[in-house]
Design an enzyme around this catalytic site. Structure first.
Site, short mmCIF file in Angstrom:
data_model
loop_
_atom_site.label_atom_id
_atom_site.label_comp_id
_atom_site.label_asym_id
_atom_site.label_seq_id
_atom_site.Cartn_x
_atom_site.Cartn_y
_atom_site.Cartn_z
N CYS A 210 1.80 2.53 13.34
CA CYS A 210 2.92 3.38 12.95
C CYS A 210 3.11 4.51 13.93
O CYS A 210 4.21 5.00 14.11
CB CYS A 210 2.69 3.96 11.57
SG CYS A 210 1.75 2.91 10.49
N HIS B 150 -1.90 -7.73 2.62
CA HIS B 150 -1.86 -8.20 4.01
C HIS B 150 -2.98 -7.64 4.88
O HIS B 150 -3.12 -8.02 6.03
CB HIS B 150 -0.48 -7.97 4.64
CG HIS B 150 -0.18 -6.56 5.06
ND1 HIS B 150 -0.35 -6.15 6.36
CD2 HIS B 150 0.29 -5.51 4.38
CE1 HIS B 150 0.02 -4.87 6.45
NE2 HIS B 150 0.41 -4.46 5.26
N GLY C 195 0.81 -1.22 0.00
CA GLY C 195 0.00 0.00 0.00
C GLY C 195 0.84 1.27 0.00
O GLY C 195 0.52 2.23 -0.71
#
Ligand SMILES: *Cc1c(COP(=O)(O)O)cnc(C)c1O
Length: 395
Positions: A328, A204, A73
């Site tokens: 993140c 994923h 992505g």
């Protein structure tokens, strides 16, 4: 330590399904031919890559020749924004529109483009976590090159009015990109019907392998190459194909699309049970993002008076994998930019918990979370000076 294991972080990544691994295995073992080789042994790999491309086209309503496989992505997002910006700058268009709550693969790419002389307008998303089509319209300028709005948000799960924004951009002659990484395989995505020009996806996030994704590029769009080299992906993204990964992406997407309606119903029922149960058993808690226009598996709550990080550690001890903000951003002390974008005060944003379910989540998993989470919140509050001040009405 608990002996129960509940994986409730499916927005961060998902488990590779055994059937997907099975589809991939030949291409990691005996079928190691190079898809570009002309002999039959290579052509077996070529056919497998082409079949995956067909699957993407069928599931997302695009043409096979509009599918360009990438490493995931983030790569697709970078390619979409950087190449669209470069192509449009040649025509004097240097204004980009996006939103305040995009994934960092978009926001940091926009920061990079700003340094290259592009002007960026970030639209607000309001308390419900939804972008307003009127705001997109009002932000359009004669020099607007591209609009990029995510299909569904990775932290609060809110689903955006993509078809409406697509129609608006098409009418205005502005390129429209959507980061659909959280949507693909979970809710219906119609590339052609929604007037999307560029779309990012990643395997994923729908039970496929890590390190493979795609950018859909609408036919006829002039667009720079990402990687120069051989003729793979029509020369636009060179490099020997990740055959096994691409096969895994195709297999996972096929399974996800076939079961989408059924999974969507079951998972959203579990989601609502979890949301309602936690809201009613924990005082001063709130749901972040619109309750209805959200991904089937997304639960995002804030509990006043606690730290999300401490909550995650204690839930880990109970065998529950969850997240506070996105994977993140945890590790930094700033609260999630998404929760700030929907107007949460810093202190409330800090006490947030994201539980993301999948079709593999069981009723027992939800019951376990409903039983274990509230006492953990109470225990953290009992130790929290902030909670004490809240109770005294000082906050
Ligand atoms: C996970 C995610 C990405 C990044 O995808 P990778 O394949 O991990 O690079 C981008 N955007 C959103 C919305 C995501 O959830």
């Amino acid at each position: 330590m608990s002996n129960r294991f509940v994986y409730a972080d499916n927005a961060a990544t998902t488990r590779l399904l055994p059937a997907v691994l099975e589809a991939m295995t030949p291409y990691l073992t005996e079928e190691y031919g190079n898809p570009s080789s002309l002999y039959g042994f290579g052509q077996t790999a070529r056919q497998a890559v082409d079949a995956a491309r067909e699957t993407v086209a069928e599931c997302l309503h695009c043409r096979p020749e509009e599918v360009f496989f990438t490493s995931g992505g983030s790569e697709a997002d970078n390619w979409a924004l950087k190449m669209a910006a470069e192509a449009m700058a040649k025509r004097g268009k240097k204004h980009l529109i996006s939103t305040a709550f995009e994934h960092h693969a978009i926001l940091h790419t926009l920061e990079h483009l700003k340094k290259q002389g592009f002007e960026v307008t970030l639209l607000p998303v309001y308390e419900d976590g939804i972008v307003r089509v009127e705001d997109v319209k009002a932000a359009l300028r004669p020099d607007t090159a591209l609009v990029s709005v995510m299909f569904a948000n990775n932290e609060i799960g809110t689903v955006q009015p993509i078809a409406e924004i697509g129609a608006l951009c098409r009418e205005a002659g502005v390129l429209f990109h959507t980061d659909a990484v959280q949507a693909v395989g979970h809710i219906p995505v119609d590339f052609a019907g929604m007037n999307i020009d560029l779309l990012s996806l990643s395997a994923h996030k729908f039970h496929g392998p890590k390190g493979v994704g795609a950018l859909l590029i609408r036919r006829g769009i002039r667009f720079g190459n990402l990687i120069d080299g051989g003729a793979q992906e029509k020369g636009r993204r060179a490099g020997t194909e990740n055959t096994a990964g691409i096969v895994g992406l195709g297999a996972a997407l096929k399974l996800a699309c076939e079961a989408m309606e059924e999974n969507g119903k079951r998972v959203s029922a579990l989601r609502d049970r979890l949301i309602n149960g936690l809201l009613s058993s924990v005082e001063r808690s709130r749901l972040n993002g619109d309750p209805a226009r959200r991904l089937p598996g997304n639960v995002n709550l804030s509990f006043e008076g606690i730290e999300g990080e401490s909550l995650l550690l204690m839930l880990d001890f109970k065998g529950i994998c969850a997240s506070s903000g996105s994977a993140c951003t945890s590790g930094s002390l700033d609260p999630s930019h998404v929760l700030l974008a929907i107007g949460l005060p810093h202190a409330v944003a800090h006490g947030s918990l994201r539980l993301t379910l999948s079709e593999e989540t069981s009723d027992e998993d939800v019951e376990y979370m409903l039983r274990e989470i509230p006492p953990v919140v109470q225990r953290l509050r009992a130790m929290s000076p902030l909670w004490e001040r809240i109770c005294k009405g000082e906050e």
